[in-house]
Design a protein around this motif. Structure first.
Motif, PDB file in Angstrom:
ATOM      1  N   LEU A 280     -34.005  52.478  -2.179  1.00  0.00           N
ATOM      2  CA  LEU A 280     -35.220  53.280  -2.257  1.00  0.00           C
ATOM      3  C   LEU A 280     -34.933  54.770  -2.165  1.00  0.00           C
ATOM      4  O   LEU A 280     -35.774  55.601  -2.476  1.00  0.00           O
ATOM      5  CB  LEU A 280     -36.193  52.888  -1.137  1.00  0.00           C
ATOM      6  CG  LEU A 280     -36.663  51.433  -1.116  1.00  0.00           C
ATOM      7  CD1 LEU A 280     -37.492  51.176   0.137  1.00  0.00           C
ATOM      8  CD2 LEU A 280     -37.447  51.100  -2.370  1.00  0.00           C
TER       9      LEU A 280
ATOM     10  N   GLU B 109     -42.917  58.930   7.589  1.00  0.00           N
ATOM     11  CA  GLU B 109     -43.767  59.604   6.606  1.00  0.00           C
ATOM     12  C   GLU B 109     -42.984  60.712   5.895  1.00  0.00           C
ATOM     13  O   GLU B 109     -43.031  60.846   4.675  1.00  0.00           O
ATOM     14  CB  GLU B 109     -45.006  60.188   7.290  1.00  0.00           C
ATOM     15  CG  GLU B 109     -45.903  60.983   6.380  1.00  0.00           C
ATOM     16  CD  GLU B 109     -46.649  60.171   5.347  1.00  0.00           C
ATOM     17  OE1 GLU B 109     -47.092  60.761   4.350  1.00  0.00           O
ATOM     18  OE2 GLU B 109     -46.781  58.940   5.524  1.00  0.00           O
TER      19      GLU B 109
ATOM     20  N   CYS C 139     -40.556  59.310   3.367  1.00  0.00           N
ATOM     21  CA  CYS C 139     -41.249  58.840   2.161  1.00  0.00           C
ATOM     22  C   CYS C 139     -41.606  59.997   1.238  1.00  0.00           C
ATOM     23  O   CYS C 139     -41.454  59.899   0.022  1.00  0.00           O
ATOM     24  CB  CYS C 139     -42.518  58.069   2.536  1.00  0.00           C
ATOM     25  SG  CYS C 139     -42.190  56.442   3.240  1.00  0.00           S
TER      26      CYS C 139
ATOM     27  N   MET D 179     -37.440  59.845  -0.338  1.00  0.00           N
ATOM     28  CA  MET D 179     -37.488  58.601  -1.097  1.00  0.00           C
ATOM     29  C   MET D 179     -37.614  58.903  -2.588  1.00  0.00           C
ATOM     30  O   MET D 179     -38.459  59.692  -2.998  1.00  0.00           O
ATOM     31  CB  MET D 179     -38.654  57.726  -0.638  1.00  0.00           C
ATOM     32  CG  MET D 179     -38.680  56.368  -1.314  1.00  0.00           C
ATOM     33  SD  MET D 179     -40.077  55.350  -0.767  1.00  0.00           S
ATOM     34  CE  MET D 179     -39.483  54.835   0.822  1.00  0.00           C
TER      35      MET D 179
ATOM     36  N   ARG E  33     -41.933  52.807  -4.776  1.00  0.00           N
ATOM     37  CA  ARG E  33     -42.431  51.667  -3.992  1.00  0.00           C
ATOM     38  C   ARG E  33     -42.398  51.959  -2.495  1.00  0.00           C
ATOM     39  O   ARG E  33     -41.716  51.306  -1.723  1.00  0.00           O
ATOM     40  CB  ARG E  33     -41.633  50.406  -4.321  1.00  0.00           C
ATOM     41  CG  ARG E  33     -41.773  49.968  -5.766  1.00  0.00           C
ATOM     42  CD  ARG E  33     -40.853  48.830  -6.080  1.00  0.00           C
ATOM     43  NE  ARG E  33     -39.462  49.298  -5.958  1.00  0.00           N
ATOM     44  CZ  ARG E  33     -38.411  48.499  -5.980  1.00  0.00           C
ATOM     45  NH1 ARG E  33     -38.554  47.200  -6.105  1.00  0.00           N
ATOM     46  NH2 ARG E  33     -37.203  48.991  -5.879  1.00  0.00           N
ATOM     47  N   ARG E  34     -43.190  52.912  -2.102  1.00  0.00           N
ATOM     48  CA  ARG E  34     -43.263  53.342  -0.704  1.00  0.00           C
ATOM     49  C   ARG E  34     -43.569  52.189   0.247  1.00  0.00           C
ATOM     50  O   ARG E  34     -43.084  52.147   1.372  1.00  0.00           O
ATOM     51  CB  ARG E  34     -44.336  54.418  -0.626  1.00  0.00           C
ATOM     52  CG  ARG E  34     -44.498  55.075   0.695  1.00  0.00           C
ATOM     53  CD  ARG E  34     -45.538  56.161   0.546  1.00  0.00           C
ATOM     54  NE  ARG E  34     -45.709  56.873   1.785  1.00  0.00           N
ATOM     55  CZ  ARG E  34     -46.216  58.079   1.872  1.00  0.00           C
ATOM     56  NH1 ARG E  34     -46.594  58.720   0.796  1.00  0.00           N
ATOM     57  NH2 ARG E  34     -46.356  58.661   3.035  1.00  0.00           N
ATOM     58  N   GLU E  35     -44.374  51.234  -0.214  1.00  0.00           N
ATOM     59  CA  GLU E  35     -44.776  50.099   0.636  1.00  0.00           C
ATOM     60  C   GLU E  35     -43.597  49.200   1.003  1.00  0.00           C
ATOM     61  O   GLU E  35     -43.707  48.368   1.893  1.00  0.00           O
ATOM     62  CB  GLU E  35     -45.874  49.281  -0.051  1.00  0.00           C
ATOM     63  CG  GLU E  35     -45.424  48.468  -1.235  1.00  0.00           C
ATOM     64  CD  GLU E  35     -45.276  49.248  -2.543  1.00  0.00           C
ATOM     65  OE1 GLU E  35     -44.860  48.648  -3.537  1.00  0.00           O
ATOM     66  OE2 GLU E  35     -45.551  50.475  -2.568  1.00  0.00           O
TER      67      GLU E  35
ATOM     68  N   GLN F 218     -42.751  51.707   4.206  1.00  0.00           N
ATOM     69  CA  GLN F 218     -43.799  52.124   5.133  1.00  0.00           C
ATOM     70  C   GLN F 218     -45.093  51.358   4.874  1.00  0.00           C
ATOM     71  O   GLN F 218     -45.512  51.214   3.733  1.00  0.00           O
ATOM     72  CB  GLN F 218     -44.066  53.621   4.975  1.00  0.00           C
ATOM     73  CG  GLN F 218     -45.150  54.138   5.900  1.00  0.00           C
ATOM     74  CD  GLN F 218     -45.560  55.560   5.566  1.00  0.00           C
ATOM     75  OE1 GLN F 218     -45.683  55.911   4.408  1.00  0.00           O
ATOM     76  NE2 GLN F 218     -45.749  56.362   6.587  1.00  0.00           N
TER      77      GLN F 218
END
Length: 106
Positions: free
Chosen positions: A19, A47, A50, A54, A58-60, A63
């Motif tokens: 990521l 946060e 991200c 990152m 696909r942050r999820e 986080q």
């Protein structure tokens, strides 16, 4: 380093490095204070990572609900974050934070 930032070593493993453009180690100068003026903590770091580090959209995968998603082991200076207050742990200069995904596709 300034009084306004906290130098941190971030390590990523278990696939999380994908990521972050395949970077397994990041050196981050995190703002020492959150927007509300409180000391920077792990949730703030997540946060920040991200938004600023990152590369994958696909942050999820990293986080969820303001903290690391379930299935990611977090170590603070080699200690389980559960022993340190989890996401509320106030970061200190030169802390090493390791994020390891324990989830595997199937």
């Amino acid at each position: 380093m300034s009084a306004d930032t906290i130098p941190l070593k971030i390590e990523l493993a278990g696939g999380l490095e994908l990521l972050f453009d395949n970077e397994k180690k990041l050196n981050v100068d995190l703002p020492a204070k959150m927007e509300d003026g409180a000391a920077a903590n792990i949730n703030y770091l997540v946060e920040y990572l991200c938004v600023h580090c990152m590369k994958d959209p696909r942050r999820e995968m990293f986080q969820l609900n303001g903290t690391v998603r379930a299935g990611i082991l977090v170590l603070i200076n080699d200690a389980d974050w559960e022993l340190e207050g989890e996401g509320e742990y106030e970061l200190q200069p030169k802390d090493t934070i390791l994020f390891v995904s324990t989830l595997h596709g199937g």
